[in-house]
Design an enzyme around this catalytic site. Structure first.
Site, PDB file in Angstrom:
ATOM      1  N   SER A  37       0.947  -1.333  -0.086  1.00 61.01           N
ATOM      2  CA  SER A  37       0.138   0.152  -0.076  1.00 61.01           C
ATOM      3  C   SER A  37       0.869   1.237  -0.108  1.00 61.01           C
ATOM      4  O   SER A  37       0.442   2.231  -0.363  1.00 61.01           O
ATOM      5  CB  SER A  37      -0.967  -0.016   1.303  1.00 61.01           C
ATOM      6  N   ASP A 327      -2.722   8.539   8.303  1.00 63.92           N
ATOM      7  CA  ASP A 327      -3.802   7.546   8.886  1.00 63.92           C
ATOM      8  C   ASP A 327      -2.867   6.643   9.794  1.00 63.92           C
ATOM      9  O   ASP A 327      -1.704   6.791  10.019  1.00 63.92           O
ATOM     10  CB  ASP A 327      -4.414   6.666   7.826  1.00 63.92           C
ATOM     11  N   HIS A 330       0.158   4.877   7.279  1.00 65.28           N
ATOM     12  CA  HIS A 330       0.657   5.481   6.179  1.00 65.28           C
ATOM     13  C   HIS A 330       1.235   6.763   6.290  1.00 65.28           C
ATOM     14  O   HIS A 330       0.639   7.895   6.879  1.00 65.28           O
ATOM     15  CB  HIS A 330      -0.248   5.402   5.084  1.00 65.28           C
TER      16      HIS A 330
END
Length: 385
Positions: A37, A327, A330
């Site tokens: 991600s 978040d 990340h």
């Protein structure tokens, strides 16, 4: 032969040579990106059953039109920024329906997938994701498309001149080994698990080399124990020491592996980008780098933590450029830029293509937070690191 005809033939030969040289000189170097991600630019949004997606506001708020685009941050990824700064185009997501051979030749491809790991079993709780081995398989299919388009010889040159970026490994710890629901957590100890990862990674990198990957960089892991989620789960609010030690051990083993492969694989130029120490310093001394928060997410669901994903009902910090984390997992766009700049400096990257950064680059200073969203909140799904 008539002298005038000889001069004409000579002129035609020169023009032909110049045309060929010009054509060869105009070949565009692109990049192929693999990872999780931290590098995903939208592959997972095309996986209908995946629980690891970034399809909701406020993801992408500081990128282009401000709408979610599949990136797990408010702006750009580290790979985006390194490419921008070195003249490499941003590769589209492999699962983008508009992807075709011309786009691949002009921009490369991004195979990164939220929740993915070096190991196939990693991230299974997210239902759908593209493990590293699957990403390599998709890259092999990409090669077949390009060979059919431009021929085997030209395709070979194209792929050998391309750049390869790999940013993966966090999920193998956060969403595998450190979770008691996974078999690997009781099958291995810390040392044997890292050996297992290195053995698997070595096979994967050798496979990429057999497919033409000659210029390749592997990103090291950051202090995983200091991401907001790990702090919350620690109950004390401090970084989890064991998790950070695992990241350091992984980086040490991976760097040794990359150096060995670079020395022994024919024509391989493999590099290891490790920014662990500077990221650790940013987390410990945020104000030194212009941040004012390095322990909590900019996008959060009030006092309910961990919310795992940023959702429309979340509230944003007053100044997104001052937060290290976007978040629970990340980094923010500003933190990603700092890491990208550090890697470029350490590895001495030089500009590749004579191009300008994409026009959809985010604004330089996203200071003000928008009004709270009125959209109905959905139950937050687990998010990958």
């Amino acid at each position: 032969m008539d002298p005038s005809k000889m001069r004409l033939m000579g002129l035609m030969t020169i023009l032909l040579f110049l045309g060929i040289a010009s054509e060869l000189g105009s070949c565009k170097v692109v990049q192929f990106i693999f990872g999780d991600s931290l590098s995903d630019v939208g592959n997972n949004k095309y996986l209908p059953r995946s629980l690891a997606t970034a399809n909701l506001p406020w993801y992408g708020i500081d990128f282009g039109n401000g709408l979610p685009n599949g990136r797990f941050t408010n702006g750009r990824t580290v790979a985006d920024i390194i490419g921008d700064k070195t003249g490499l185009p941003r590769p589209p997501a492999f699962l983008d329906p508009s992807l075709d051979e011309d786009m691949i030749l002009n921009n490369g491809v991004n195979y990164a997938s939220g929740g993915a790991g070096i190991l196939n079993e990693t991230g299974s709780l997210f239902i759908q994701r593209l493990p590293f081995s699957k990403q390599i398989e998709l890259f092999q299919g990409t090669q077949d498309l390009i060979k059919n388009k431009i021929g085997t010889v030209e395709a070979k040159n194209f792929f050998e001149e391309s750049r390869y970026v790999i940013a993966i490994g966090s999920n193998d710890f956060i969403n595998n080994y450190l979770m008691p629901t996974y078999r690997d957590s009781w099958t291995y100890n810390d040392n044997s698990f890292i050996s297992y990862l290195m053995t698997t990674l070595e096979q994967q990198l050798k496979q990429l080399h057999s497919l033409g990957a000659r210029k390749l960089i592997v990103f090291g892991l950051a202090p995983m124990g200091c991401i907001p989620l790990q702090r919350v789960l620690s109950l004390t609010g401090k970084c989890q020491t064991r998790t950070n030690k695992l990241a350091v051990s992984f980086n040490t083993a991976a760097q040794k592996l990359i150096e060995n492969l670079s020395e022994n694989l024919p024509n391989a130029s493999y590099r290891f980008g490790n920014a662990y120490d500077v990221v650790e310093d940013v987390i410990n001394n945020p104000h030194k780098y212009g941040f004012n928060n390095s322990d909590s997410p900019c996008c959060s669901f009030g006092r309910i933590r961990p919310a795992l994903t940023c959702i429309p009902a979340s509230t944003l910090c007053p100044d997104r450029s001052k937060y290290v984390f976007w978040d629970e997992y990340h980094p923010s766009d500003t933190a990603n830029e700092m890491m990208a700049t550090e890697i470029i400096t350490r590895l001495g990257f030089l500009p590749t293509n004579k191009t300008s950064p994409p026009s959809e680059a985010p604004t330089a200073a996203p200071h003000s937070a928008p009004a709270p969203a009125t959209a109905t909140a959905t139950v937050p799904a687990p998010a990958p690191h």
